[in-house]
Design an enzyme around this catalytic site. Structure first.
Site, mmCIF file in Angstrom:
data_model
loop_
_atom_site.group_PDB
_atom_site.id
_atom_site.type_symbol
_atom_site.label_atom_id
_atom_site.label_comp_id
_atom_site.label_asym_id
_atom_site.label_seq_id
_atom_site.Cartn_x
_atom_site.Cartn_y
_atom_site.Cartn_z
ATOM 1 N N THR A 134 -6.411 -6.833 5.399
ATOM 2 C CA THR A 134 -5.820 -6.039 4.329
ATOM 3 C C THR A 134 -6.275 -6.534 2.957
ATOM 4 O O THR A 134 -6.561 -7.725 2.779
ATOM 5 C CB THR A 134 -4.275 -6.122 4.417
ATOM 6 O OG1 THR A 134 -3.711 -5.622 3.214
ATOM 7 C CG2 THR A 134 -3.777 -7.552 4.610
ATOM 8 N N ASP A 135 -6.289 -5.639 1.985
ATOM 9 C CA ASP A 135 -6.622 -6.041 0.609
ATOM 10 C C ASP A 135 -5.571 -6.983 0.015
ATOM 11 O O ASP A 135 -5.836 -7.677 -0.974
ATOM 12 C CB ASP A 135 -6.813 -4.810 -0.295
ATOM 13 C CG ASP A 135 -5.594 -3.898 -0.387
ATOM 14 O OD1 ASP A 135 -4.561 -4.186 0.259
ATOM 15 O OD2 ASP A 135 -5.672 -2.887 -1.113
ATOM 16 N N GLU A 136 -4.366 -7.013 0.640
ATOM 17 C CA GLU A 136 -3.301 -7.854 0.072
ATOM 18 C C GLU A 136 -3.640 -9.335 0.115
ATOM 19 O O GLU A 136 -3.028 -10.127 -0.612
ATOM 20 C CB GLU A 136 -1.969 -7.592 0.784
ATOM 21 C CG GLU A 136 -1.513 -6.165 0.615
ATOM 22 C CD GLU A 136 -0.019 -5.944 0.848
ATOM 23 O OE1 GLU A 136 0.730 -6.925 0.931
ATOM 24 O OE2 GLU A 136 0.378 -4.770 0.939
ATOM 25 N N TYR A 159 3.919 -11.796 4.298
ATOM 26 C CA TYR A 159 3.008 -10.925 5.071
ATOM 27 C C TYR A 159 1.552 -11.225 4.729
ATOM 28 O O TYR A 159 0.736 -11.512 5.620
ATOM 29 C CB TYR A 159 3.319 -9.445 4.796
ATOM 30 C CG TYR A 159 2.194 -8.512 5.220
ATOM 31 C CD1 TYR A 159 1.913 -8.297 6.569
ATOM 32 C CD2 TYR A 159 1.397 -7.860 4.270
ATOM 33 C CE1 TYR A 159 0.870 -7.458 6.961
ATOM 34 C CE2 TYR A 159 0.359 -7.020 4.650
ATOM 35 C CZ TYR A 159 0.100 -6.822 5.997
ATOM 36 O OH TYR A 159 -0.946 -5.996 6.393
ATOM 37 N N LYS A 163 -1.584 -12.813 6.975
ATOM 38 C CA LYS A 163 -2.859 -12.108 7.214
ATOM 39 C C LYS A 163 -4.037 -12.956 6.708
ATOM 40 O O LYS A 163 -5.092 -13.003 7.342
ATOM 41 C CB LYS A 163 -2.860 -10.734 6.543
ATOM 42 C CG LYS A 163 -1.878 -9.729 7.141
ATOM 43 C CD LYS A 163 -2.211 -9.292 8.563
ATOM 44 C CE LYS A 163 -3.426 -8.402 8.644
ATOM 45 N NZ LYS A 163 -3.620 -7.878 10.031
HETATM 46 P P1 NAD Z 1 2.311 -0.855 12.371
HETATM 47 O O1 NAD Z 1 3.422 -1.761 11.976
HETATM 48 O O2 NAD Z 1 2.484 0.612 12.243
HETATM 49 O O3 NAD Z 1 1.893 -1.137 13.879
HETATM 50 C C1 NAD Z 1 1.783 -2.441 14.386
HETATM 51 C C2 NAD Z 1 1.639 -2.338 15.901
HETATM 52 O O4 NAD Z 1 1.462 -3.677 16.418
HETATM 53 C C3 NAD Z 1 2.871 -1.754 16.602
HETATM 54 O O5 NAD Z 1 2.474 -0.823 17.577
HETATM 55 C C4 NAD Z 1 3.534 -2.969 17.240
HETATM 56 O O6 NAD Z 1 4.247 -2.651 18.423
HETATM 57 C C5 NAD Z 1 2.324 -3.846 17.534
HETATM 58 N N1 NAD Z 1 2.662 -5.278 17.636
HETATM 59 C C6 NAD Z 1 3.422 -5.999 16.759
HETATM 60 N N2 NAD Z 1 3.505 -7.273 17.205
HETATM 61 C C7 NAD Z 1 2.783 -7.347 18.356
HETATM 62 C C8 NAD Z 1 2.475 -8.407 19.270
HETATM 63 N N3 NAD Z 1 2.957 -9.643 19.084
HETATM 64 N N4 NAD Z 1 1.694 -8.140 20.340
HETATM 65 C C9 NAD Z 1 1.202 -6.874 20.533
HETATM 66 N N5 NAD Z 1 1.480 -5.849 19.713
HETATM 67 C C10 NAD Z 1 2.251 -6.078 18.633
HETATM 68 O O7 NAD Z 1 1.052 -1.354 11.530
HETATM 69 P P2 NAD Z 1 -0.145 -0.510 10.884
HETATM 70 O O8 NAD Z 1 0.256 -0.050 9.555
HETATM 71 O O9 NAD Z 1 -0.661 0.441 11.892
HETATM 72 O O10 NAD Z 1 -1.212 -1.690 10.661
HETATM 73 C C11 NAD Z 1 -2.144 -2.047 11.682
HETATM 74 C C12 NAD Z 1 -3.007 -3.191 11.187
HETATM 75 O O11 NAD Z 1 -3.707 -2.789 10.004
HETATM 76 C C13 NAD Z 1 -2.230 -4.431 10.789
HETATM 77 O O12 NAD Z 1 -2.969 -5.560 11.201
HETATM 78 C C14 NAD Z 1 -2.139 -4.369 9.275
HETATM 79 O O13 NAD Z 1 -2.061 -5.669 8.734
HETATM 80 C C15 NAD Z 1 -3.469 -3.718 8.950
HETATM 81 N N6 NAD Z 1 -3.514 -2.921 7.700
HETATM 82 C C16 NAD Z 1 -2.570 -1.963 7.451
HETATM 83 C C17 NAD Z 1 -2.674 -1.178 6.307
HETATM 84 C C18 NAD Z 1 -1.664 -0.097 6.008
HETATM 85 O O14 NAD Z 1 -1.703 0.486 4.914
HETATM 86 N N7 NAD Z 1 -0.779 0.256 6.911
HETATM 87 C C19 NAD Z 1 -3.740 -1.385 5.417
HETATM 88 C C20 NAD Z 1 -4.671 -2.384 5.684
HETATM 89 C C21 NAD Z 1 -4.559 -3.146 6.862
HETATM 90 O O1 DAU Z 2 -2.559 -2.734 0.835
HETATM 91 C C1 DAU Z 2 -2.512 -2.689 2.229
HETATM 92 C C2 DAU Z 2 -1.097 -2.889 2.705
HETATM 93 O O2 DAU Z 2 -0.389 -1.698 2.379
HETATM 94 C C3 DAU Z 2 -0.990 -3.189 4.189
HETATM 95 O O3 DAU Z 2 -1.619 -4.417 4.462
HETATM 96 C C4 DAU Z 2 0.470 -3.248 4.632
HETATM 97 O O4 DAU Z 2 0.566 -3.421 6.033
HETATM 98 C C5 DAU Z 2 1.144 -1.943 4.241
HETATM 99 O O5 DAU Z 2 2.514 -1.996 4.563
HETATM 100 C C6 DAU Z 2 0.967 -1.662 2.752
HETATM 101 O O6 DAU Z 2 1.728 -2.616 1.952
HETATM 102 P P1 DAU Z 2 2.554 -2.145 0.645
HETATM 103 O O7 DAU Z 2 3.591 -3.145 0.386
HETATM 104 O O8 DAU Z 2 1.615 -1.801 -0.456
HETATM 105 O O9 DAU Z 2 3.163 -0.758 1.222
HETATM 106 P P2 DAU Z 2 4.627 -0.105 1.093
HETATM 107 O O10 DAU Z 2 4.499 1.289 1.614
HETATM 108 O O11 DAU Z 2 5.693 -0.967 1.617
HETATM 109 O O12 DAU Z 2 4.812 -0.022 -0.495
HETATM 110 C C7 DAU Z 2 3.891 0.681 -1.306
HETATM 111 C C8 DAU Z 2 4.365 0.507 -2.749
HETATM 112 O O13 DAU Z 2 5.583 1.252 -2.925
HETATM 113 C C9 DAU Z 2 4.677 -0.914 -3.136
HETATM 114 O O14 DAU Z 2 4.283 -1.126 -4.488
HETATM 115 C C10 DAU Z 2 6.192 -1.011 -3.023
HETATM 116 C C11 DAU Z 2 6.661 0.400 -3.353
HETATM 117 N N1 DAU Z 2 7.893 0.849 -2.646
HETATM 118 C C12 DAU Z 2 7.942 0.749 -1.304
HETATM 119 C C13 DAU Z 2 9.066 1.146 -0.617
HETATM 120 C C14 DAU Z 2 9.137 1.011 0.890
HETATM 121 C C15 DAU Z 2 8.947 1.384 -3.374
HETATM 122 O O15 DAU Z 2 8.878 1.510 -4.613
HETATM 123 N N2 DAU Z 2 10.059 1.799 -2.693
HETATM 124 C C16 DAU Z 2 10.180 1.674 -1.344
HETATM 125 O O16 DAU Z 2 11.258 2.037 -0.779
#
Ligand code: NAD
Ligand code: DAU
Length: 352
Positions: A134-136, A159, A163
């Protein structure tokens, strides 16, 4: 036939990846290992039911015996690790599980890949471990500039720290033992099947029910949004052609302040549902997230230059497709918000 171990693919990005791969490649085998935590959902994989190219296994990436057994059974060519605890707010209230899954789970996968692919001092040819990061991990930007692959890691939340730790272990397995690896670091994804703890589906769900929309702080934190299918395409390309040991940033130069996202959702729902009660009066500015990163912005020049990747879905198109999907899948939303969701929501937002 190329055989993949894909983990965490009953979640948001992973389930989209399963569909992307089944549509794109005829001759593949996907073994999907997922623990089915609150974020994993077999309903997300309904569209792959009956397709022999996709095999689902419920289990934990931390389970050495289970993962070793899968390697022995399938002789994987490629491991793609999506599995993670993914929500920043949950990591602030309960960091330990993030270490267990995101750090220890990744190390377990790396060790199993090394044990299976390194035989008598020789690496089996054509293998790859891809870590979905992730970019985070780069921390937070000011008003100017972008994250490149050379930006030093500076995570702030539990988090992003977990990562970043995982990323260091991936590179350690490459640099120490020679494990063939890539890391992708993507910006915020949006699209179908995203769990409604994340900004976009949470706001859609609340607005539809005329509930208040909790915007953290001043709403001016900036995220760089990418339609999930474009992320899936990038992962597939890196798995196919990424140079060994390289990191690839993934993002589409789609930076928006959170308040803009919320206002866009409100305007769309107001119009589409012809519902007068859906308007900006629902917005509530609430207490800020602890340690809230101000701005993310990805420079995707490397993946574009080396692999020819580019995003196909603009934000304007992607957000409409996403809202359409949630409006057409009310049952899905109802199912994932029944049970423990309300408890989570009340706990998370009670002091905000
Ligand atoms: P998500 O939370 O929707 O899904 C996570 C999945 O992992 C779920 O199906 C959960 O059951 C499974 N899981 C959790 N713990 C586990 C374990 N111990 N063993 C096996 N399975 C397990 O997450 P997402 O948003 O789909 O993100 C997927 C990946 O992409 C993550 O690694 C996250 O860090 C990365 N990522 C997410 C974003 C985003 O914006 N959502 C952006 C960049 C990177
Ligand atoms: O940048 C990549 C990441 O993006 C991934 O690695 C993470 O898994 C994914 O969850 C996401 O993280 P963020 O923290 O950026 O996503 P989230 O949707 O939780 O929040 C997006 C922005 O919105 C953040 O600045 C917080 C704000 N927010 C979020 C929630 C849930 C609010 O203002 N209100 C809310 O209720």
């Amino acid at each position: 036939m190329k055989k993949y171990l894909i983990t965490g693919c009953a979640g948001f990005i992973g389930s989209n990846f399963v569909y992307y791969m089944l549509n794109k490649h005829e001759d593949i085998q996907l073994v999907n290992l997922d623990k089915l935590t609150y974020a994993g959902n077999l309903e997300n994989l309904k569209g792959a039911e009956g397709d022999a190219r996709h095999i689902f296994v419920q289990g934990d990436i931390c389970d050495r015996e289970l993962v070793q057994g899968l390697f022995a059974e399938y002789d994987f060519d490629c491991v793609i690790n999506f599995a993670a605890e993914s929500h920043v707010d949950r990591s602030i209230t309960n960091p330990e599980i993030f270490v267990a899954t995101n750090v220890m789970g990744t190390v377990n996968l790396l060790q199993c890949a090394k044990d299976a692919w390194l035989q008598n001092g020789q690496w089996a040819p054509g293998k790859k471990y891809l870590q979905v990061s992730t970019d985070e991990v780069y921390g937070s930007l000011g008003a100017e500039g972008y994250f490149t692959e050379a930006t030093p890691l500076c995570p702030h939340s539990p988090y992003s720290s977990s990562k970043a730790s995982a990323d260091f272990f991936v590179m350690a397995y490459h640099d120490t033992y020679g494990l063939p690896v890539n890391i992708t670091r993507c910006s915020n994804n949006y699209g179908p099947y995203q769990f409604p703890e994340k900004l976009i589906p949470l706001m859609i769900n609340n607005a539809k029910q005329h509930k208040s929309l909790p915007v953290y702080g001043d709403g001016m934190n900036v995220r760089d949004w990418l339609y999930v299918e474009d992320h899936c395409k990038a992962i597939d390309m890196v798995a196919e052609a990424g140079r060994d040991g390289e990191v690839y940033n993934v993002g589409g130069h789609n930076e928006r302040p959170n308040i803009f996202i919320v206002e866009t959702i409100l305007a769309q729902l107001h119009e589409r549902l012809a519902d007068e009660a859906i308007g900006e009066n629902l917005i509530r500015h609430v207490a800020d997230r602890l340690g809230h990163d101000r701005r993310y912005g990805i420079d995707p020049a490397k993946i574009r230059r080396e692999l020819g990747w580019y995003p196909e879905t603009s934000f304007e198109v992607g957000i409409v497709k996403t809202i359409d999907w949630y409006l057409a899948h009310e049952d899905w939303m109802e199912n994932v918000t029944s049970g423990n969701y309300q408890k989570y929501y009340d706990e998370m937002y009670k002091n905000k």
